[in-house]
Design a protein around this motif. Structure first.
Motif, PDB file in Angstrom:
ATOM      1  N   ALA A  60       0.744  -1.492  -0.069  1.00  0.00           N
ATOM      2  CA  ALA A  60      -0.079   0.055   0.049  1.00  0.00           C
ATOM      3  C   ALA A  60       0.853   1.259   0.015  1.00  0.00           C
ATOM      4  CB  ALA A  60      -0.998  -0.093   1.271  1.00  0.00           C
ATOM      5  N   THR A  61       1.975   1.222   0.630  1.00  0.00           N
ATOM      6  CA  THR A  61       2.962   2.255   0.638  1.00  0.00           C
ATOM      7  C   THR A  61       3.495   2.556  -0.501  1.00  0.00           C
ATOM      8  OG1 THR A  61       3.527   1.798   2.924  1.00  0.00           O
ATOM      9  CG2 THR A  61       5.049   3.274   1.719  1.00  0.00           C
ATOM     10  N   TYR A  62       3.883   1.481  -1.406  1.00  0.00           N
ATOM     11  CA  TYR A  62       4.234   1.669  -2.717  1.00  0.00           C
ATOM     12  C   TYR A  62       3.459   2.172  -3.883  1.00  0.00           C
ATOM     13  CZ  TYR A  62       6.467   0.551  -7.043  1.00  0.00           C
ATOM     14  OH  TYR A  62       7.284   0.620  -8.537  1.00  0.00           O
ATOM     15  N   LYS A  63       2.009   1.900  -3.586  1.00  0.00           N
ATOM     16  CA  LYS A  63       0.744   2.374  -4.419  1.00  0.00           C
ATOM     17  C   LYS A  63       0.764   3.816  -4.042  1.00  0.00           C
ATOM     18  CE  LYS A  63      -1.286  -1.888  -4.496  1.00  0.00           C
ATOM     19  NZ  LYS A  63      -2.371  -2.900  -3.944  1.00  0.00           N
ATOM     20  N   ASP A  64       0.855   4.242  -2.699  1.00  0.00           N
ATOM     21  CA  ASP A  64       0.579   5.596  -2.519  1.00  0.00           C
ATOM     22  C   ASP A  64       1.490   6.524  -3.001  1.00  0.00           C
ATOM     23  OD1 ASP A  64      -1.991   5.386  -1.268  1.00  0.00           O
ATOM     24  OD2 ASP A  64      -1.091   5.106   0.923  1.00  0.00           O
TER      25      ASP A  64
END
Length: 89
Positions: A60-64
């Protein structure tokens, strides 16, 4: 002469960079997981053939950070020939 290898890797941020953005701070440091599957065959004393398949699964961090709005993995395959002749004995 024939060998296989499975590798698992985890990627995360170093330091507290992620805490500067409230959206990233809620997810944490973890960025992605990667799986690598390779197979190699020693054809001769001087020729190695290797093939591999790799897949990167984002968090989720990478996607954000990248602005991805849906799950999207990155994957690729490769073929490598390694020549190692003995020129001077």
């Amino acid at each position: 002469k024939l060998s296989f290898e499975l590798g698992m890797h985890a990627f995360s941020m170093v330091g507290d960079f992620y805490r500067t953005d409230p959206q990233l701070a809620s997810h944490g440091k973890f960025l992605a997981a990667e799986s690598d599957f390779t197979g190699s065959y020693q054809l001769t004393d001087w020729l190695l053939v290797e093939a591999g398949y790799c897949i990167l699964i984002p968090s989720a961090t990478y996607k954000d950070m990248t602005g991805l709005d849906k799950f999207r993995s990155s994957d690729f395959a490769y073929l490598m020939l390694t020549f190692s002749p003995v020129l001077l004995d």
